[in-house]
Design a protein around this motif. Structure first.
Motif, PDB file in Angstrom:
ATOM      1  N   ILE A 105       0.829  -1.253   0.452  1.00 14.67           N
ATOM      2  CA  ILE A 105       0.075   0.140  -0.144  1.00 14.67           C
ATOM      3  C   ILE A 105       1.231   0.893   0.103  1.00 14.67           C
ATOM      4  O   ILE A 105       1.874   1.028   0.831  1.00 14.67           O
ATOM      5  N   ASP A 106       0.775   2.317  -0.835  1.00 16.18           N
ATOM      6  CA  ASP A 106       1.037   3.580  -0.824  1.00 16.18           C
ATOM      7  C   ASP A 106       0.527   4.660  -0.083  1.00 16.18           C
ATOM      8  O   ASP A 106      -0.189   4.272   0.339  1.00 16.18           O
ATOM      9  N   LYS A 107       1.064   5.941   0.138  1.00 12.81           N
ATOM     10  CA  LYS A 107       0.558   6.868   0.859  1.00 12.81           C
ATOM     11  C   LYS A 107      -1.200   7.001   0.033  1.00 12.81           C
ATOM     12  O   LYS A 107      -1.317   8.110   0.787  1.00 12.81           O
ATOM     13  N   TYR A 108      -1.222   7.153  -1.010  1.00 11.84           N
ATOM     14  CA  TYR A 108      -2.288   7.414  -1.665  1.00 11.84           C
ATOM     15  C   TYR A 108      -3.509   6.419  -1.187  1.00 11.84           C
ATOM     16  O   TYR A 108      -4.535   6.045  -2.066  1.00 11.84           O
ATOM     17  N   ALA A 109      -2.817   5.609  -0.793  1.00  8.24           N
ATOM     18  CA  ALA A 109      -3.882   4.111  -0.724  1.00  8.24           C
ATOM     19  C   ALA A 109      -3.974   2.980  -1.330  1.00  8.24           C
ATOM     20  O   ALA A 109      -5.020   2.959  -2.120  1.00  8.24           O
ATOM     21  N   GLY A 181      -3.015  10.953  -5.452  1.00 12.08           N
ATOM     22  CA  GLY A 181      -4.307  11.250  -5.342  1.00 12.08           C
ATOM     23  C   GLY A 181      -5.703  12.111  -5.492  1.00 12.08           C
ATOM     24  O   GLY A 181      -6.092  12.061  -5.070  1.00 12.08           O
ATOM     25  N   LYS A 182      -5.510  12.377  -7.187  1.00 10.48           N
ATOM     26  CA  LYS A 182      -6.517  13.468  -7.552  1.00 10.48           C
ATOM     27  C   LYS A 182      -7.360  12.096  -8.445  1.00 10.48           C
ATOM     28  O   LYS A 182      -8.594  12.540  -8.746  1.00 10.48           O
ATOM     29  N   VAL A 183      -7.287  10.982  -8.691  1.00 10.92           N
ATOM     30  CA  VAL A 183      -8.276  10.093  -9.461  1.00 10.92           C
ATOM     31  C   VAL A 183      -9.650   9.971  -9.383  1.00 10.92           C
ATOM     32  O   VAL A 183     -10.356  10.868  -9.845  1.00 10.92           O
TER      33      VAL A 183
END
Length: 272
Positions: A105-109, A181-183
């Motif tokens: 998992i990364d910082k943007y989940a 983080g904007k998808v």
């Protein structure tokens, strides 16, 4: 007197508490299944647990090894076809929560359950991990990508380590909030995405603006330094971090009994 518990038990009970009665929850195998069934056996007896194989309102007495485990079908209110499960229940907007686990998992989940790249694979930095020649090939996404986009929200539970919490996943199997983080801002018709990540060290939630995961609660006895050391990016903390409530005796008894029954059942099956 405070009950004694392990970090793994703390994680499972905390994840179970995130679920509430009367929810409809699409459950992943492994840690999510463990937490969801503890919730069903304690504070949320009327929760509807749904598994990818089509079992609805299942009430297993032992934890399933896979979505095809017979215990799920035998204990379910009903079983529907997989196409109906996805087209009507999931895509039709009937799932409150998708409960998932992951390998990375990364910082943007964003979640990766597809491939782990070799350390010298420069394509990772470009977001182009070599799918054909990975270091490790994982089980794949299954229904997780569809759950992430169609469930109203997503809960994630996973053990906390630098191997799992990476700055950028090697492969986006299941989108959280995208590489930037904007998808989800560009696709308002899909669900809210990950709203909480529960580990054996802490609870994280996405920042309302940036969507970057932020620590909002530390489990008892866990320090910020421990979380920083176990995370593969410069992790951020809420200004007023709380302490996660400890498991109570009933929750621990239910969890331990469930795991003991599961171990005995699977051991007996293996001996046949």
């Amino acid at each position: 007197m405070t009950a004694n518990y392990t970090p793994a038990e703390m994680m499972t009970v905390t994840a179970a508490r995130a679920l509430s009665n009367n929810m409809t929850c699409f459950v992943g195998i492994g840690l999510p299944s463990e937490a969801a069934n503890v919730a069903r056996m304690t504070h949320a007896p009327d929760i509807t647990l749904i598994y990818e194989s089509g079992t609805i309102q299942t009430k297993p007495e032992i934890l399933p090894l896979s979505i095809g485990d017979g215990e799920l079908c035998e204990s379910a209110l009903t079983t529907v076809s997989v196409p109906e499960m996805f087209r009507y229940w999931l895509q039709g907007g009937h799932i409150d929560v998708g409960f998932l686990g992951t390998a990375q998992i990364d910082k943007y989940a964003n979640l990766n359950t597809t491939v782990i790249a070799a350390k010298d694979d420069s394509s990772v930095k470009e977001g182009k991990t070599s799918y054909a020649n990975p270091k490790v090939r994982l089980p794949g996404g299954g229904g997780a990508p569809e759950i992430s986009t169609n469930a109203k929200e997503v809960f994630i539970t996973v053990k906390h380590s630098t191997r799992t919490f990476v700055e950028q996943v090697d492969f986006v199997t299941t989108v959280g909030f995208g590489r930037d983080g904007k998808v989800r801002d560009q696709h308002p018709q899909i669900g809210r995405g990950p709203t909480v990540v529960i580990t054996d060290l802490c609870i994280l939630k996405p920042d309302p603006d940036s969507k970057e995961l932020v620590v909002v609660s530390l489990h008892p006895g866990v320090t910020k330094e421990q979380v920083i050391a176990a995370t593969g990016w410069p992790i951020k903390f809420l200004e007023s971090v709380t302490t996660t409530p400890t498991p109570n005796a009933q929750e621990l008894d239910v969890l331990r009994t469930l795991k003991e029954k599961t171990a005995r059942a699977h051991s007996a099956q293996g001996a046949v």
